[in-house]
Scaffold this motif. Structure first.
Motif, mmCIF file in Angstrom:
data_model
loop_
_atom_site.group_PDB
_atom_site.id
_atom_site.type_symbol
_atom_site.label_atom_id
_atom_site.label_comp_id
_atom_site.label_asym_id
_atom_site.label_seq_id
_atom_site.Cartn_x
_atom_site.Cartn_y
_atom_site.Cartn_z
ATOM 1 N N GLN A 1 0.820 -1.214 0.000
ATOM 2 C CA GLN A 1 0.000 0.000 0.000
ATOM 3 C C GLN A 1 0.852 1.262 0.000
ATOM 4 O OE1 GLN A 1 -2.943 0.025 3.055
ATOM 5 N NE2 GLN A 1 -3.558 2.090 2.581
ATOM 6 N N ARG A 2 1.989 1.234 0.706
ATOM 7 C CA ARG A 2 2.783 2.461 0.843
ATOM 8 C C ARG A 2 3.908 2.558 -0.183
ATOM 9 N NH1 ARG A 2 -0.075 5.991 3.336
ATOM 10 N NH2 ARG A 2 1.747 7.174 3.947
ATOM 11 N N VAL A 3 4.327 1.449 -0.746
ATOM 12 C CA VAL A 3 5.475 1.492 -1.651
ATOM 13 C C VAL A 3 5.041 0.977 -3.013
ATOM 14 C CG1 VAL A 3 7.955 0.955 -1.756
ATOM 15 C CG2 VAL A 3 6.798 0.801 0.405
ATOM 16 N N LYS A 4 3.765 1.186 -3.351
ATOM 17 C CA LYS A 4 3.242 0.637 -4.600
ATOM 18 C C LYS A 4 4.094 1.041 -5.789
ATOM 19 C CE LYS A 4 -1.431 -0.019 -3.356
ATOM 20 N NZ LYS A 4 -2.655 0.641 -3.121
ATOM 21 N N GLY A 5 4.453 0.060 -6.603
ATOM 22 C CA GLY A 5 5.147 0.371 -7.836
ATOM 23 C C GLY A 5 6.539 0.908 -7.625
ATOM 24 N N GLY B 1 -12.495 6.558 6.251
ATOM 25 C CA GLY B 1 -11.286 7.179 6.799
ATOM 26 C C GLY B 1 -10.249 6.190 7.275
ATOM 27 N N ARG B 2 -9.122 6.725 7.708
ATOM 28 C CA ARG B 2 -7.976 5.911 8.112
ATOM 29 C C ARG B 2 -8.326 5.006 9.286
ATOM 30 N NH1 ARG B 2 -1.844 8.052 9.473
ATOM 31 N NH2 ARG B 2 -1.753 8.309 7.242
ATOM 32 N N ASN B 3 -8.802 5.574 10.379
ATOM 33 C CA ASN B 3 -9.121 4.746 11.546
ATOM 34 C C ASN B 3 -10.468 4.051 11.403
ATOM 35 O OD1 ASN B 3 -6.840 4.866 13.129
ATOM 36 N ND2 ASN B 3 -7.380 6.838 14.012
ATOM 37 N N GLY B 4 -11.375 4.674 10.665
ATOM 38 C CA GLY B 4 -12.702 4.074 10.463
ATOM 39 C C GLY B 4 -12.629 2.761 9.703
ATOM 40 N N GLN B 5 -11.594 2.619 8.875
ATOM 41 C CA GLN B 5 -11.424 1.371 8.114
ATOM 42 C C GLN B 5 -10.192 0.575 8.572
ATOM 43 O OE1 GLN B 5 -11.407 2.206 3.852
ATOM 44 N NE2 GLN B 5 -13.631 2.322 3.863
ATOM 45 N N HIS B 6 -9.491 1.084 9.572
ATOM 46 C CA HIS B 6 -8.227 0.500 10.036
ATOM 47 C C HIS B 6 -7.313 0.221 8.837
ATOM 48 C CE1 HIS B 6 -5.846 -0.938 13.404
ATOM 49 N NE2 HIS B 6 -5.260 -1.699 12.505
ATOM 50 N N ARG B 7 -7.123 1.276 8.065
ATOM 51 C CA ARG B 7 -6.262 1.141 6.894
ATOM 52 C C ARG B 7 -5.396 2.391 6.814
ATOM 53 N NH1 ARG B 7 -9.748 0.116 2.046
ATOM 54 N NH2 ARG B 7 -9.948 -2.000 2.825
ATOM 55 N N TYR B 8 -4.113 2.184 6.500
ATOM 56 C CA TYR B 8 -3.182 3.304 6.497
ATOM 57 C C TYR B 8 -3.419 4.158 5.241
ATOM 58 C CZ TYR B 8 1.300 5.616 7.458
ATOM 59 O OH TYR B 8 2.282 6.534 7.739
ATOM 60 N N ASN B 9 -4.584 4.808 5.174
ATOM 61 C CA ASN B 9 -4.928 5.639 4.030
ATOM 62 C C ASN B 9 -4.194 6.974 4.081
ATOM 63 O OD1 ASN B 9 -6.861 3.968 2.837
ATOM 64 N ND2 ASN B 9 -8.463 4.688 4.200
#
Length: 529
Positions: free
Chosen positions: A206-210, A482-490
């Protein structure tokens, strides 16, 4: 007159405020009765701006850039792009494309600046490109012996691929074992408090895509060619220009909040949601509590939640119809990293500006927005130089440097529990040891800020998130964003996109939440428009 549809939004951060505005803009308040419940007295969540003695701190650093045109247009409508140069660009004769008819930041406050991005890695008293690349500068800083070892290690990783069942293997496959051990292993452990071998590869993808050495090399080669590229063709992590509100990200969210109120949204601060009540398989109401302990119940037709999933499930559990035991078990096992930032106002930096980018200060400061401290010998994870984000964040931008030291920790651990004085002393010692400043005599002022649940983490019960999503989606009128609402590092733009999708579902009567949960899971979303 038809009855308005009532919507309660939990959280006044980017996702919550985006949802509120999407519901009421263009006369939407005639159809929707919208209430935002914010647990604190500030807006923007971790995208807020902290004000201290005339200087401003951005919590975590927020580049306003998105591959999603909807989001770029959205930001631009809230704060129009600058039409004249900012203080530092004017003084240093730096070039940016100006927006015809746009506001002048020297005269007006509601303005979005265009900024150059410089981020580097500080390792063993040397600067390296961020993300790490095989540039001449990197090779020089590493020396011939280390370069050879890293090169062969990288070639080996191209031939011999490891199974990507954890973050360690994910990084080794892209950078080789030597560069991984130098730049990723210690830093990841510093950030997450876990060894990369214990963390899901999801986080990396998710953070280093591509982003790979081939991608970085291609980018470096293209830079040498005269052809002008659009930002679309560059990996997200390599984007060199971004937008930034004159007074930091909090300014944008404070503006959105006042726009929402002007359009009829009811905003209640100091409203911590402690109970979520259900009836007929739907959410019926929420109970919020203020700092005095007074409780209020609110009924609504639809609920949009950006509160941490853990707290959401516990609020369901606190009602007369508790959540199933296995669901509370997953929710309570979801890990977070908390965050402490120490702001130091210093007279000058020991670091010399050896780049060809002109900067303010006497002597000129380094041009970095962020400096990643991937050296395991220090607890600090990143340094932010607020002067370079916006000259308007610093009261005396010509003669002082306002630095933020970012520390990753657990709420309640020894670093979190330090007093302001202890944390500041610790930060000053680290900066001195890193040779960024001469010592305590250079520090004029300081401020410490603690942020809970800043980073949702991808380990422990995270692999059971699909079960939890299925349970939460079973309430037809509940949308997690959101970030915490989905527990995803958005990133901020992804958090906003989840809110836009959720509002679209409410307006169109869509029952599936798949579109809300799938923002930022599609690899191509990050890399190409």
């Amino acid at each position: 007159m038809t009855q308005k549809q009532s919507v309660v939004i939990i959280g006044g951060g980017p996702a919550g405020l985006t949802a509120a505005w999407e519901l009421v803009k263009d006369g939407g308040s005639e159809n929707y009765d919208v209430t935002v419940l914010e647990a604190t007295r500030e807006f923007g969540g971790i995208s807020r701006t902290v004000k201290h003695d005339g200087n401003r701190m951005d919590i975590g650093g927020h580049r306003f850039f998105s591959k999603d045109e909807r989001i770029m247009d959205w930001w631009k409508e809230v704060l129009p792009l600058q039409g004249a140069p900012s203080y530092d660009d004017k003084k240093l004769h730096r070039e940016h494309d100006m927006e015809p008819g746009g506001p002048d930041p020297e005269v007006e406050d509601k303005v979005m600046l265009k900024r150059h991005r410089v981020s580097r890695i500080y390792w063993n008293h040397h600067f390296f490109d961020y993300p790490i690349s095989l540039s001449a500068n990197t090779l020089k800083a590493m020396g011939p012996k280390l370069t050879l070892v890293a090169g062969f290690s990288y070639l080996k990783s191209m031939v011999h691929k490891l199974p990507e069942d954890n973050l360690e293997n994910f990084y080794i496959n892209r950078f080789g074992r030597k560069l991984y051990s130098m730049f990723f292993e210690g830093y990841t452990e510093k950030l997450w408090g876990r060894h990369p071998s214990q963390i899901s590869a999801d986080w990396g993808s998710q953070r280093v895509k591509g982003l790979s050495i081939m991608g970085v090399l291609k980018n470096a080669v293209q830079k040498l060619l005269p052809k002008k590229r659009s930002n679309d063709e560059v990996e997200t992590s390599l984007i060199e220009e971004f937008w930034y509100p004159k007074y930091g990200p909090g300014q944008l969210w404070e503006t959105v909040e006042s726009n929402c109120e002007a359009a009829g949204v009811k905003v209640i601060t100091d409203a911590n949601v402690v109970e979520i009540r259900q009836a007929d398989g739907k959410i019926a109401s929420v109970v919020y509590e203020d700092s005095e302990g007074n409780r209020t119940e609110m009924h609504a037709d639809d609920f949009i939640s950006s509160m941490p999933v853990k707290d959401l499930v516990n609020a369901v559990d606190a009602s007369d119809k508790p959540a199933p035991k296995d669901m509370t078990e997953i929710a309570n096992g979801l890990p977070y990293r908390d965050f402490v930032t120490v702001g130091l106002l210093v007279k000058h930096l020991r670091l010399k500006n050896t780049t060809d980018i002109p900067t303010l200060g006497n002597p000129p400061i380094v041009p970095d927005c962020w400096i990643y401290v991937q050296d395991p010998g220090y607890k600090v994870g990143r340094l932010q130089i607020f002067n370079n984000w916006s000259p308007y964040l610093v009261k005396n931008v010509d003669d002082t440097v306002w630095i933020g030291l970012e520390y990753f920790c657990e709420e309640g651990d020894s670093f979190w529990n330090m007093s302001d004085e202890e944390a500041t002393k610790f930060a000053i010692q680290e900066l001195t040891r890193m040779q960024v400043i001469n010592g305590p005599q250079d520090v004029l002022d300081s401020h410490r800020e603690r942020v809970k649940k800043a980073y949702p983490a991808y380990f422990d019960t995270y692999d059971r998130m699909p079960e939890l999503i299925e349970y939460l989606d079973s309430f037809g009128n509940l949308y997690c964003v959101g970030r915490n609402g989905q527990h995803r590092y958005n990133n901020m733009d992804h958090s906003m996109a989840t809110a836009i999708e959720a509002v679209g579902n409410i307006k169109n009567g869509k029952t599936s939440k798949k579109n809300v949960w799938s923002v930022n899971t599609d690899k191509s979303y990050h890399e190409q428009k």
